[in-house]
Write an enzyme that holds these catalytic residues in place. Structure first.
Site, PDB file in Angstrom:
ATOM      1  N   SER A 102      -0.994   8.154 -12.529  1.00 53.75           N
ATOM      2  CA  SER A 102      -2.156   7.776 -11.698  1.00 53.75           C
ATOM      3  C   SER A 102      -2.305   8.616 -10.427  1.00 53.75           C
ATOM      4  CB  SER A 102      -2.092   6.284 -11.346  1.00 53.75           C
ATOM      5  OG  SER A 102      -2.085   5.506 -12.512  1.00 53.75           O
ATOM      6  N   ARG A 160       7.528   2.648 -11.760  1.00 52.87           N
ATOM      7  CA  ARG A 160       6.219   2.005 -11.829  1.00 52.87           C
ATOM      8  C   ARG A 160       6.405   0.594 -12.373  1.00 52.87           C
ATOM      9  NH1 ARG A 160       0.342   4.164 -13.040  1.00 52.87           N
ATOM     10  NH2 ARG A 160      -0.738   2.184 -12.947  1.00 52.87           N
ATOM     11  N   TRP A 193     -11.097   3.161  -4.103  1.00 51.13           N
ATOM     12  CA  TRP A 193     -12.365   2.858  -3.403  1.00 51.13           C
ATOM     13  C   TRP A 193     -13.407   2.314  -4.381  1.00 51.13           C
ATOM     14  CZ3 TRP A 193     -12.090   2.569   1.647  1.00 51.13           C
ATOM     15  CH2 TRP A 193     -11.271   3.424   2.375  1.00 51.13           C
ATOM     16  N   ASP A 217       2.335  -1.705  -9.136  1.00 49.68           N
ATOM     17  CA  ASP A 217       1.209  -2.136  -9.967  1.00 49.68           C
ATOM     18  C   ASP A 217       1.422  -3.577 -10.439  1.00 49.68           C
ATOM     19  OD1 ASP A 217      -1.187  -1.947 -11.292  1.00 49.68           O
ATOM     20  OD2 ASP A 217      -0.374  -0.873 -13.010  1.00 49.68           O
ATOM     21  N   HIS A 246      -2.281  -9.419  -3.837  1.00 52.58           N
ATOM     22  CA  HIS A 246      -1.948  -8.343  -2.892  1.00 52.58           C
ATOM     23  C   HIS A 246      -1.102  -8.880  -1.735  1.00 52.58           C
ATOM     24  CE1 HIS A 246      -4.337  -5.681  -5.196  1.00 52.58           C
ATOM     25  NE2 HIS A 246      -5.519  -6.142  -4.833  1.00 52.58           N
ATOM     26  N   LEU A 251      16.157   4.938   7.049  1.00 58.54           N
ATOM     27  CA  LEU A 251      15.212   5.118   5.936  1.00 58.54           C
ATOM     28  C   LEU A 251      13.907   5.761   6.426  1.00 58.54           C
ATOM     29  CD1 LEU A 251      14.261   4.431   2.989  1.00 58.54           C
ATOM     30  CD2 LEU A 251      13.406   2.275   3.934  1.00 58.54           C
TER      31      LEU A 251
HETATM   32  C1  FPP Z   1      -2.013  -2.288  -7.818  1.00 58.48           C
HETATM   33  O1  FPP Z   1      -2.114  -3.529  -8.461  1.00 58.48           O
HETATM   34  C2  FPP Z   1      -1.858  -2.513  -6.394  1.00 58.48           C
HETATM   35  C3  FPP Z   1      -2.707  -2.060  -5.442  1.00 58.48           C
HETATM   36  C4  FPP Z   1      -3.904  -1.264  -5.740  1.00 58.48           C
HETATM   37  C5  FPP Z   1      -2.481  -2.388  -4.034  1.00 58.48           C
HETATM   38  C6  FPP Z   1      -1.065  -2.280  -3.542  1.00 58.48           C
HETATM   39  C7  FPP Z   1      -0.937  -3.135  -2.370  1.00 58.48           C
HETATM   40  C8  FPP Z   1       0.121  -3.898  -2.062  1.00 58.48           C
HETATM   41  C9  FPP Z   1       1.386  -3.896  -2.803  1.00 58.48           C
HETATM   42  C10 FPP Z   1       0.004  -4.868  -0.945  1.00 58.48           C
HETATM   43  C11 FPP Z   1       0.421  -4.508   0.393  1.00 58.48           C
HETATM   44  C12 FPP Z   1       0.981  -3.167   0.644  1.00 58.48           C
HETATM   45  C13 FPP Z   1       1.463  -2.815   1.844  1.00 58.48           C
HETATM   46  C14 FPP Z   1       1.980  -1.449   2.056  1.00 58.48           C
HETATM   47  C15 FPP Z   1       1.530  -3.751   2.959  1.00 58.48           C
HETATM   48  P1  FPP Z   1      -3.470  -3.892  -9.168  1.00 58.48           P
HETATM   49  O2  FPP Z   1      -4.326  -4.598  -8.190  1.00 58.48           O
HETATM   50  O3  FPP Z   1      -4.075  -2.683  -9.776  1.00 58.48           O
HETATM   51  O4  FPP Z   1      -2.956  -4.876 -10.263  1.00 58.48           O
HETATM   52  P2  FPP Z   1      -3.536  -5.074 -11.738  1.00 58.48           P
HETATM   53  O5  FPP Z   1      -3.296  -3.792 -12.485  1.00 58.48           O
HETATM   54  O6  FPP Z   1      -2.715  -6.181 -12.247  1.00 58.48           O
HETATM   55  O7  FPP Z   1      -4.985  -5.422 -11.584  1.00 58.48           O
END
Ligand code: FPP
Length: 238
Positions: free
Chosen positions: A180, A172, A57, A8, A25, A119
């Protein structure tokens, strides 16, 4: 040992730098590469990463499309390295709402890495623990008496993967303290570690610190004290 991570904080990491969320991301994907490498080095048996929840989504279409593109690109780019390092990759969650290209990348990496004996890397995409539990319950047949072990196997079927061990350590990042809808059944006795740092800043040393914290916890599983958890990281590592 099974470690699971709720990654997160990508959005906040980006906002703090005046960047679009997708830049967060992308930096998050770099952190995934780093942490997978470290997990393999530390001898973690199974690592499950929460990449996209079924509730994600609800995010703007552009962010969702960017994330899906990022997942596909990651799987294509990392396949050969995973084979080389004996890492087996599985994507857990629903498949029916993912695009054709991403499904093809998933099939390719799962097929290519299936024999890896190092792994076991599981990436949760379109994943909801509650949804998995409901699907497994439906597979079990209404009203049937069922053991925990058999239900765990059914959960594997519901998630399109082999059965996995229960989660030992759940981390987390990003400062929030909630689950979550992630691995609710499997985390019944998981040790929880919450880290303030945003996911793109999460380092090998942070993973090591979480493992050390885990090693210092006394696990009782509702019974009497057990021996301390084995430290996975070398004693001279920090
Ligand atoms: C949560 O942070 C993160 C996500 C919903 C996406 C997770 C994706 C990645 C770590 C990128 C790539 C992953 C792979 C497996 C290649 P958030 O967007 O909710 O952050 P915020 O709470 O600060 O808004």
């Amino acid at each position: 040992m099974h470690a699971a991570i709720i990654m997160d904080g990508n959005g906040r990491w980006a906002a703090a730098r005046g960047l679009p969320r997708l830049a967060g991301h992308r930096a998050g994907a770099d952190a995934v590469r780093r942490i997978v490498e470290a997990a393999a080095e530390f001898g973690i048996g199974t690592l499950t990463l929460y990449a996209f929840s079924s509730d994600n989504w609800k995010r703007p279409a552009g962010e969702v499309a960017g994330l899906m593109q990022l997942f596909g690109a990651y799987l294509v780019a990392e396949a050969a390295k995973c084979v080389e390092h004996g890492i087996s990759v599985e994507i857990i969650g629903r498949r029916d709402r993912l695009g054709g290209e991403l499904c093809a990348a998933i099939d390719a990496i799962e097929g290519a890495t299936a024999r890896g004996d190092g792994l076991r890397l599981r990436i949760a995409v379109d994943y909801s623990a509650r949804d998995c539990i409901l699907r497994a319950a439906a597979l079990s047949g209404a009203g049937a008496e069922i053991s925990h072990e058999h239900f765990s196997r059914l959960l594997g079927h519901a998630m399109h993967c082999r059965q996995a061990p229960d989660v030992d350590l759940l981390v987390r990042t990003g400062g929030e303290r909630r689950l979550s809808d992630f691995l609710l059944w499997e985390s019944a006795y998981a040790e929880l570690v919450f880290v303030e740092r945003m996911w793109p800043d999460f380092t090998r040393e942070d993973l090591e610190a979480a493992l050390r914290e885990f090693a210092g916890r006394e696990r009782r599983f509702g019974g009497l004290p057990e021996p301390r958890n084995k430290v996975l990281v070398p004693a001279n590592a920090v």
